[in-house]
Design an enzyme around this catalytic site. Structure first.
Site, PDB file in Angstrom:
ATOM      1  N   HIS A 102       0.848  -1.199   0.000  1.00  0.00           N
ATOM      2  CA  HIS A 102       0.000   0.000   0.000  1.00  0.00           C
ATOM      3  C   HIS A 102       0.882   1.247   0.000  1.00  0.00           C
ATOM      4  O   HIS A 102       1.950   1.260   0.612  1.00  0.00           O
ATOM      5  CB  HIS A 102      -0.921  -0.005   1.225  1.00  0.00           C
ATOM      6  CG  HIS A 102      -1.977   1.047   1.146  1.00  0.00           C
ATOM      7  ND1 HIS A 102      -1.709   2.365   1.457  1.00  0.00           N
ATOM      8  CD2 HIS A 102      -3.267   1.003   0.749  1.00  0.00           C
ATOM      9  CE1 HIS A 102      -2.811   3.076   1.257  1.00  0.00           C
ATOM     10  NE2 HIS A 102      -3.776   2.279   0.838  1.00  0.00           N
ATOM     11  N   GLU A 104       0.766   3.890   1.581  1.00  0.00           N
ATOM     12  CA  GLU A 104       1.115   4.421   2.908  1.00  0.00           C
ATOM     13  C   GLU A 104       2.261   3.622   3.530  1.00  0.00           C
ATOM     14  O   GLU A 104       3.075   4.174   4.282  1.00  0.00           O
ATOM     15  CB  GLU A 104      -0.136   4.428   3.800  1.00  0.00           C
ATOM     16  CG  GLU A 104      -1.094   5.541   3.359  1.00  0.00           C
ATOM     17  CD  GLU A 104      -2.569   5.254   3.577  1.00  0.00           C
ATOM     18  OE1 GLU A 104      -2.914   4.316   4.310  1.00  0.00           O
ATOM     19  OE2 GLU A 104      -3.388   5.993   2.982  1.00  0.00           O
ATOM     20  N   GLY A 186      -7.804   9.135  -0.331  1.00  0.00           N
ATOM     21  CA  GLY A 186      -8.264   9.990   0.758  1.00  0.00           C
ATOM     22  C   GLY A 186      -8.392  11.461   0.396  1.00  0.00           C
ATOM     23  O   GLY A 186      -8.521  12.310   1.274  1.00  0.00           O
TER      24      GLY A 186
HETATM   25  P1  PGA Z   1      -9.677   5.930   0.220  1.00  0.00           P
HETATM   26  O1  PGA Z   1      -8.456   4.910   0.479  1.00  0.00           O
HETATM   27  O2  PGA Z   1     -10.828   5.104  -0.309  1.00  0.00           O
HETATM   28  O3  PGA Z   1      -9.966   6.514   1.577  1.00  0.00           O
HETATM   29  O4  PGA Z   1      -9.215   6.914  -0.766  1.00  0.00           O
HETATM   30  C1  PGA Z   1      -8.195   3.854  -0.408  1.00  0.00           C
HETATM   31  C2  PGA Z   1      -6.991   3.078   0.049  1.00  0.00           C
HETATM   32  O5  PGA Z   1      -6.047   3.693   0.578  1.00  0.00           O
HETATM   33  O6  PGA Z   1      -6.938   1.842  -0.112  1.00  0.00           O
END
Ligand code: PGA
Length: 266
Positions: A102, A104, A186
């Site tokens: 991911h 992040e 996000g």
């Molecule tokens: P989001 O996140 O739907 O809040 O944009 C998606 C994700 O990070 O998998």
């Protein structure tokens, strides 16, 4: 074909009480819809490590699957790796899938190609399915580098198959790609459906070029998917489902996304 709608809960909810409430809402809604408007959709949720066991207990007997959000790169089983959680431990907690790569994790934990290769190997050798996340940043998007970035990220799978060709066995059913432009996560910003469709087509062709068994793999879109825009993504035949962050934290919006994809499959 079925669509996949996967909820990435990230570092949410704050308490086990809130986890239970979210699951209760989800399972109540799923059981009332089971045979009808989400029938063509496979649902999955990915809670924090700390909640995995309880979530799996609660999901027993339901059609909803459970994934971890990550696994240790260092060992598939045990070892002196403070703070890590292995693929074996995740599987023992009842999860059958894990998210890997991911953005992040790539951003805040500097996950590299080699790290993700290790993680993918550990997951597959412990029989966990892998939802492998790829996607470009805003700067890379602006510089029209999306496909080059994606090719570099997908090379993890190419290298995996070069190093351990035997892992191709069962891989088509245990690998899902989630295309998530970093700038769409996000933020409420989304690429056009045509852009996503073209990128997914490229991903599918690239995977098939690695091995003929990886023909027509499942590719999900992720990044600000919500109840309002899900229909437009679902309508495109290249988009096999969604990886959902924020909108997965409410049963109502998560199920609305599942309904959109299920309708589109009909
Ligand atoms: P989001 O996140 O739907 O809040 O944009 C998606 C994700 O990070 O998998």
């Amino acid at each position: 074909m079925q669509a996949w709608v996967i909820g990435n809960w990230k570092q949410n909810p704050a308490t086990s009480h809130d986890v239970k409430a979210l699951l209760d809402d989800l399972l109540t809604a799923v059981s009332s819809k089971e045979q009808s408007d989400i029938a063509a959709c496979q649902l999955m949720v990915a809670p924090s490590f700390i909640h995995l066991t309880a979530v799996n207990e609660r999901l027993k007997g339901s059609s909803v699957l459970c994934a971890a959000q990550d696994i240790s790169a260092h060992s598939a089983s045990t070892g002196a790796y403070t703070g890590d959680c292995s693929a074996q431990q995740i599987a023992d907690a009842g999860a059958t899938w894990t998210i890997l790569g991911h953005s992040e994790r790539r951003q805040y934990h500097q996950e590299s190609h080699d790290c993700l290769l290790q993680k993918m190997t550990h997951a597959l050798t412990q029989n966990l399915g892998v939802i492998f996340c790829i996607g470009e940043t805003q700067a890379q998007y602006d510089a029209k580098q999306t496909l080059a970035v994606i090719d570099a990220q997908l090379a993890v799978i190419k290298d995996l198959l070069t190093q351990q060709p035997e892992l191709i066995e069962g891989l088509p059913a245990r690998l899902i790609i989630a295309y998530e432009p970093v700038w769409a996560i996000g933020t409420g910003k989304v690429p056009t459906v045509a852009e996503v469709s073209a990128t997914h087509q490229h991903i599918k062709q690239t995977l098939a070029s690695f091995n003929a068994a990886l023909d027509n793999m499942t590719v999900l879109y992720g990044g600000s998917v919500n109840a309002d825009n899900a229909d437009s993504f679902a309508a495109d035949s290249m988009i096999d489902g969604a990886l959902v962050g924020g909108a997965s934290l409410k049963a109502e919006s998560f199920l609305a996304i599942a309904q959109a994809f299920s309708r589109a499959m009909a």
